[in-house]
Motif scaffolding. Structure first.
Motif, PDB file in Angstrom:
ATOM      1  N   VAL A 151       0.575  -1.590   0.029  1.00  0.00           N
ATOM      2  CA  VAL A 151       0.193  -0.024  -0.075  1.00  0.00           C
ATOM      3  C   VAL A 151       0.578   1.058   0.091  1.00  0.00           C
ATOM      4  O   VAL A 151       0.803   2.427  -0.684  1.00  0.00           O
ATOM      5  CB  VAL A 151      -0.897  -0.212   1.132  1.00  0.00           C
ATOM      6  CG1 VAL A 151      -1.919   0.870   0.897  1.00  0.00           C
ATOM      7  CG2 VAL A 151      -1.950  -1.544   1.184  1.00  0.00           C
ATOM      8  N   LEU A 152       1.782   1.594   0.584  1.00  0.00           N
ATOM      9  CA  LEU A 152       2.924   2.569   0.921  1.00  0.00           C
ATOM     10  C   LEU A 152       3.635   2.695  -0.709  1.00  0.00           C
ATOM     11  O   LEU A 152       4.056   3.535  -0.805  1.00  0.00           O
ATOM     12  CB  LEU A 152       3.863   2.552   2.069  1.00  0.00           C
ATOM     13  CG  LEU A 152       3.265   2.144   3.344  1.00  0.00           C
ATOM     14  CD1 LEU A 152       4.556   1.894   3.950  1.00  0.00           C
ATOM     15  CD2 LEU A 152       2.704   3.218   3.998  1.00  0.00           C
ATOM     16  N   SER A 153       3.614   1.342  -1.086  1.00  0.00           N
ATOM     17  CA  SER A 153       4.150   1.358  -2.788  1.00  0.00           C
ATOM     18  C   SER A 153       3.317   2.869  -3.400  1.00  0.00           C
ATOM     19  O   SER A 153       3.958   3.745  -4.396  1.00  0.00           O
ATOM     20  CB  SER A 153       4.690   0.416  -3.005  1.00  0.00           C
ATOM     21  OG  SER A 153       6.145  -0.046  -2.086  1.00  0.00           O
ATOM     22  N   ALA A 154       1.917   1.832  -3.630  1.00  0.00           N
ATOM     23  CA  ALA A 154       0.969   2.846  -4.848  1.00  0.00           C
ATOM     24  C   ALA A 154       1.177   3.819  -3.888  1.00  0.00           C
ATOM     25  O   ALA A 154       0.425   4.618  -5.141  1.00  0.00           O
ATOM     26  CB  ALA A 154       0.205   1.646  -4.164  1.00  0.00           C
ATOM     27  N   CYS A 155       0.542   4.799  -2.811  1.00  0.00           N
ATOM     28  CA  CYS A 155       0.184   6.491  -2.591  1.00  0.00           C
ATOM     29  C   CYS A 155       1.990   6.371  -2.571  1.00  0.00           C
ATOM     30  O   CYS A 155       2.050   7.968  -1.510  1.00  0.00           O
ATOM     31  CB  CYS A 155      -0.334   6.220  -1.239  1.00  0.00           C
ATOM     32  SG  CYS A 155       0.590   5.486   0.354  1.00  0.00           S
ATOM     33  N   ALA A 156       3.160   6.702  -3.021  1.00  0.00           N
ATOM     34  CA  ALA A 156       4.001   7.005  -2.506  1.00  0.00           C
ATOM     35  C   ALA A 156       4.479   8.276  -2.996  1.00  0.00           C
ATOM     36  O   ALA A 156       5.280   9.251  -2.600  1.00  0.00           O
ATOM     37  CB  ALA A 156       5.449   6.466  -3.447  1.00  0.00           C
ATOM     38  N   ASP A 157       3.423   8.528  -3.662  1.00  0.00           N
ATOM     39  CA  ASP A 157       3.846  10.489  -4.222  1.00  0.00           C
ATOM     40  C   ASP A 157       2.986  11.437  -3.354  1.00  0.00           C
ATOM     41  O   ASP A 157       2.846  12.347  -3.663  1.00  0.00           O
ATOM     42  CB  ASP A 157       2.640  10.230  -5.429  1.00  0.00           C
ATOM     43  CG  ASP A 157       3.470   9.437  -7.203  1.00  0.00           C
ATOM     44  OD1 ASP A 157       4.770   9.552  -6.980  1.00  0.00           O
ATOM     45  OD2 ASP A 157       2.980  10.054  -7.946  1.00  0.00           O
ATOM     46  N   ALA A 158       2.685  10.850  -1.785  1.00  0.00           N
ATOM     47  CA  ALA A 158       1.409  11.330  -0.716  1.00  0.00           C
ATOM     48  C   ALA A 158       3.014  12.478  -0.318  1.00  0.00           C
ATOM     49  O   ALA A 158       3.809  12.103  -0.282  1.00  0.00           O
ATOM     50  CB  ALA A 158       0.864  10.484  -0.356  1.00  0.00           C
ATOM     51  N   ARG A 159       2.214  13.744  -0.215  1.00  0.00           N
ATOM     52  CA  ARG A 159       3.333  14.697   0.416  1.00  0.00           C
ATOM     53  C   ARG A 159       3.823  14.304   1.766  1.00  0.00           C
ATOM     54  O   ARG A 159       4.917  13.844   2.462  1.00  0.00           O
ATOM     55  CB  ARG A 159       3.264  15.947   0.678  1.00  0.00           C
ATOM     56  CG  ARG A 159       3.869  17.197   0.010  1.00  0.00           C
ATOM     57  CD  ARG A 159       3.145  18.250   0.398  1.00  0.00           C
ATOM     58  NE  ARG A 159       2.043  18.942   1.225  1.00  0.00           N
ATOM     59  CZ  ARG A 159       1.342  19.970   0.646  1.00  0.00           C
ATOM     60  NH1 ARG A 159       1.174  20.569  -0.103  1.00  0.00           N
ATOM     61  NH2 ARG A 159      -0.106  19.910   1.951  1.00  0.00           N
ATOM     62  N   THR A 160       2.997  13.569   2.229  1.00  0.00           N
ATOM     63  CA  THR A 160       2.825  13.367   3.762  1.00  0.00           C
ATOM     64  C   THR A 160       2.127  11.888   4.304  1.00  0.00           C
ATOM     65  O   THR A 160       1.066  11.580   3.640  1.00  0.00           O
ATOM     66  CB  THR A 160       2.934  13.780   5.040  1.00  0.00           C
ATOM     67  OG1 THR A 160       3.384  15.526   4.928  1.00  0.00           O
ATOM     68  CG2 THR A 160       2.313  13.639   6.205  1.00  0.00           C
ATOM     69  N   THR A 161       2.849  10.974   4.181  1.00  0.00           N
ATOM     70  CA  THR A 161       1.933   9.705   4.531  1.00  0.00           C
ATOM     71  C   THR A 161       2.017   9.040   6.195  1.00  0.00           C
ATOM     72  O   THR A 161       2.914   9.018   6.532  1.00  0.00           O
ATOM     73  CB  THR A 161       2.736   9.179   3.768  1.00  0.00           C
ATOM     74  OG1 THR A 161       2.755   8.487   2.215  1.00  0.00           O
ATOM     75  CG2 THR A 161       1.808   7.010   4.309  1.00  0.00           C
ATOM     76  N   VAL A 162       0.673   8.980   6.428  1.00  0.00           N
ATOM     77  CA  VAL A 162       0.597   9.144   8.566  1.00  0.00           C
ATOM     78  C   VAL A 162      -0.337   7.383   8.144  1.00  0.00           C
ATOM     79  O   VAL A 162      -1.068   7.064   7.038  1.00  0.00           O
ATOM     80  CB  VAL A 162      -0.244   9.826   8.371  1.00  0.00           C
ATOM     81  CG1 VAL A 162      -0.752  10.073  10.559  1.00  0.00           C
ATOM     82  CG2 VAL A 162       0.366  11.335   8.395  1.00  0.00           C
ATOM     83  N   VAL A 163       0.964   6.786   8.390  1.00  0.00           N
ATOM     84  CA  VAL A 163       0.232   5.063   8.906  1.00  0.00           C
ATOM     85  C   VAL A 163      -0.101   4.858  10.520  1.00  0.00           C
ATOM     86  O   VAL A 163       0.224   5.499  11.331  1.00  0.00           O
ATOM     87  CB  VAL A 163       1.100   4.282   8.577  1.00  0.00           C
ATOM     88  CG1 VAL A 163       0.536   2.774   9.164  1.00  0.00           C
ATOM     89  CG2 VAL A 163       1.256   4.221   7.841  1.00  0.00           C
ATOM     90  N   VAL A 164      -1.505   5.050  10.929  1.00  0.00           N
ATOM     91  CA  VAL A 164      -2.199   4.821  12.487  1.00  0.00           C
ATOM     92  C   VAL A 164      -2.288   3.386  12.565  1.00  0.00           C
ATOM     93  O   VAL A 164      -2.813   2.513  12.066  1.00  0.00           O
ATOM     94  CB  VAL A 164      -3.788   5.433  12.015  1.00  0.00           C
ATOM     95  CG1 VAL A 164      -4.221   5.384  13.499  1.00  0.00           C
ATOM     96  CG2 VAL A 164      -3.639   6.297  11.499  1.00  0.00           C
ATOM     97  N   ALA A 165      -0.819   3.251  13.859  1.00  0.00           N
ATOM     98  CA  ALA A 165      -0.668   2.033  13.665  1.00  0.00           C
ATOM     99  C   ALA A 165       0.813   2.093  15.154  1.00  0.00           C
ATOM    100  O   ALA A 165       1.533   3.140  14.923  1.00  0.00           O
ATOM    101  CB  ALA A 165      -0.045   0.947  13.105  1.00  0.00           C
TER     102      ALA A 165
END
Length: 300
Positions: free
Chosen positions: A41-55
């Motif tokens: 999933v993180l590879s698919a949204c790699a263009d996001a400016r900030t990626t927050v994982v809730v965990a």
């Protein structure tokens, strides 16, 4: 903005569920095609400016920001609220961590649908036409508005279902039975693993897994490399194929180049393989195509 670029956006990935139907297994860490579900999933949204994982924090394929709902296990709406506090973009992807077939193209489609329809959210629908609010792009102000309203109505967000949140949003829908497939059970995991090993998918999946494992972020034309390997195997010898492609990668790396360096090294090696194959094998000397023989009587 380039044609393939997405508008500025952040991403919130919900990865802290209990996975009860997996017997409490660490679902985000379950591997499909050699890669953890969360990393896919993180590879698919790699263009996001900030990626927050809730965990709870864990090693991931790329750096992310970590957040946690309070109390842990308070449900997806509370988790989304916790993640959203760390975002600043006007658009946000909201994704679960168990989507084995999510791809960058899917993300771009969701963001495009959000803007094309001027909606407050664009979400995928699955094979049965059901909404998938955790495979979606939303306008951040609209999410904040609804989260605030729900928190005031229910004295907090704990235990609220996602449908309470999406009910107040103007949504558009993007049908995609493949990208919306999520892994809730071990049967789902088995289905995903089997699909990835099908002939039409296995090569791309393998290349992605290798790049993740080696920490390589490089888009190359695999068709060019396969053609080179074929030419080297047929025109020289079968072991020449893997060795030649290795040398091409090594040459591109020494040149500190990207896809262009790989393509240039591949072209040179492919031309050499063709010349090698075309060379006469009967002991005759070859005259280079652009050479003019010297026919003077005293020549030689």
């Amino acid at each position: 903005m380039t044609p393939n670029a997405s508008p500025a956006h952040d991403a919130v990935v919900l990865a802290g569920g209990g996975a009860r139907r997996l017997g409490g297994a660490d679902k985000p860490g379950v591997r499909v095609g050699g890669r953890a579900l969360l990393d896919r999933v993180l590879s698919a949204c790699a263009d996001a400016r900030t990626t927050v994982v809730v965990a709870d924090p864990r090693p991931t394929v790329r750096p992310v920001r970590w957040a946690r709902e309070d109390p842990p296990g308070a449900g997806p709406v509370a988790a989304l609220g916790a993640g959203l506090r760390h975002t600043t973009a006007d658009r946000v992807l909201v994704l679960s961590a168990d989507l084995p077939f999510l791809a960058p193209d899917t993300v771009r489609s969701l963001l495009a649908a959000l803007d094309d329809n001027r909606a407050e959210g664009a979400l995928l629908t699955d094979a049965d036409g059901r909404d998938q609010p955790l495979v979606a792009a939303y306008r951040t102000p609209a999410l904040r508005r609804e989260l605030t309203a729900l928190g005031e109505q229910h004295d907090g967000l704990t235990g609220l279902p996602l449908r309470r949140l999406t009910a107040g949003l103007d949504l558009t829908r993007v049908p995609d039975p493949v990208a919306s497939f999520d892994c809730d059970t071990w049967d789902d995991i088995a289905t995903a693993r089997a699909r990835i090993r099908e002939h039409g998918h296995v090569l791309d999946e393998w290349i992605s897994a290798v790049k993740d494992e080696l920490g390589i972020d490089l888009d190359v034309d695999t068709g060019v490399l396969l053609d080179l390997a074929r030419d080297a195997a047929h025109g020289v010898a079968r072991p020449a194929a893997p060795l030649t492609t290795f040398l091409v990668g090594y040459a591109a790396g020494r040149a500190q180049g990207g896809p262009e360096a790989v393509a240039e090294a591949s072209r040179k090696a492919a031309d050499l393989a063709v010349r090698w194959a075309d060379e006469p094998g009967d002991g005759r000397s070859d005259v280079a195509p652009d050479a003019t023989p010297d026919t003077r009587p005293d020549a030689g």
